[in-house]
Design an enzyme around this catalytic site. Structure first.
Site, PDB file in Angstrom:
ATOM      1  N   ASP A 132      10.297   1.633  -6.576  1.00 43.37           N
ATOM      2  CA  ASP A 132      10.863   2.977  -6.616  1.00 43.37           C
ATOM      3  C   ASP A 132      12.320   2.990  -7.094  1.00 43.37           C
ATOM      4  OD1 ASP A 132       8.462   3.635  -5.435  1.00 43.37           O
ATOM      5  OD2 ASP A 132       9.363   4.781  -3.797  1.00 43.37           O
ATOM      6  N   HIS A 182       8.862  10.101  -9.530  1.00 46.67           N
ATOM      7  CA  HIS A 182       9.538  10.033  -8.226  1.00 46.67           C
ATOM      8  C   HIS A 182      10.605  11.128  -8.110  1.00 46.67           C
ATOM      9  CE1 HIS A 182      10.407   8.174  -4.452  1.00 46.67           C
ATOM     10  NE2 HIS A 182      11.501   7.548  -4.802  1.00 46.67           N
ATOM     11  N   HIS A 188      15.678  12.636  -6.855  1.00 46.02           N
ATOM     12  CA  HIS A 188      15.459  12.053  -5.531  1.00 46.02           C
ATOM     13  C   HIS A 188      15.861  12.997  -4.403  1.00 46.02           C
ATOM     14  CE1 HIS A 188      15.049   8.739  -2.579  1.00 46.02           C
ATOM     15  NE2 HIS A 188      14.295   8.196  -3.525  1.00 46.02           N
ATOM     16  N   HIS A 218      11.849  -1.563  -4.028  1.00 52.26           N
ATOM     17  CA  HIS A 218      12.779  -0.789  -4.855  1.00 52.26           C
ATOM     18  C   HIS A 218      13.397  -1.658  -5.948  1.00 52.26           C
ATOM     19  CE1 HIS A 218      12.412   1.703  -1.273  1.00 52.26           C
ATOM     20  NE2 HIS A 218      12.844   2.726  -1.992  1.00 52.26           N
TER      21      HIS A 218
HETATM   22 ZN   LIG Z   1      12.952   6.664  -3.617  1.00 54.73          ZN
END
Ligand SMILES: [Zn+2]
Length: 219
Positions: free
Chosen positions: A25, A76, A80, A172
């Site tokens: 991510d 995503h 954010h 991540h």
């Molecule tokens: Zn995230």
């Protein structure tokens, strides 16, 4: 096989097969995404990358590299926003559609099969809007907490102890210093490759159709 593949508001928490799915991510990130891609390439495996729209717009070459290696794409959100669930439908639609446009500017015709909500703060509206746009809402089943930089050993311990066939691992490649994530991957990949089928989340149309059936009650 996992018995409960759905998570918050119906987002998937399992690969729904015996594969193990690594998901990354908050990228693409010019420091860490190339390192993740190199490590995956070393073992001839692919993963699922959940891209922040702003980053996809800023680093189109990285989007191209992710796609060229055969990885699966996941939206995503644009920036954010973890509080998106409290905002208007128009705001949510904008957060979900702008990343797709940025990705397709970088790679014309690229398919974005999944959507992952920042912070996992799903709502029925977010799930249904993602599905209306043709994206399967993607949660996870193994949280490495790597974004908190708990130490490489902690990331490795979590994965080794919790990963099983069908798991979706949350890691991540963006959003901060991800050197611990890279080191954990470097150490663990030989073991994971030996014990699991590492595959991205599926992108076949049948899988999407099946999800539609699962989520029909929400409409
Ligand atoms: Zn995230």
């Amino acid at each position: 096989m996992p018995t409960d593949p759905t998570g918050p508001d119906g987002a998937v928490q399992s690969t729904e097969n015996n594969n193990l799915a690594l998901t990354f991510d908050d990228g693409p990130n010019p420091t860490y995404t190339p390192q993740v891609l190199a490590l995956l390439g070393q073992y001839h495996i692919t993963a699922t990358f959940c891209l922040i729209g702003q980053n996809a717009q800023q680093y189109p070459e990285l989007v191209k590299a992710i796609v060229a290696a055969g990885n699966t794409l996941c939206d995503h959100s644009w920036d954010h926003d973890e509080q998106m669930a409290d905002k208007s439908l128009a705001y949510i639609d904008n957060e979900l559609t702008r990343p797709i446009a940025a990705i397709q500017t970088a790679v014309p015709g690229a398919s974005v099969h999944y959507y992952r909500q920042p912070g996992g703060n799903w709502s029925h509206t977010i799930v249904s809007e993602a599905m209306r746009m043709g994206m399967t809402p993607l949660d996870w089943s193994v949280d490495t907490d790597d974004w908190q930089r708990p130490g490489t050993a902690s990331i490795e311990y979590t994965i080794l102890n919790k990963a099983k066939p069908g798991s979706i691992i949350l890691m991540h490649d963006g959003g901060g210093d991800r050197s611990q994530t890279i080191e954990a991957l470097r150490t663990l990949l030989p073991t994971l490759v030996a014990n699991f089928h590492l595959q991205p989340m599926p992108t076949n149309p049948q899988a999407t159709a099946d999800r539609s059936g699962v989520h029909r009650p929400y409409f």
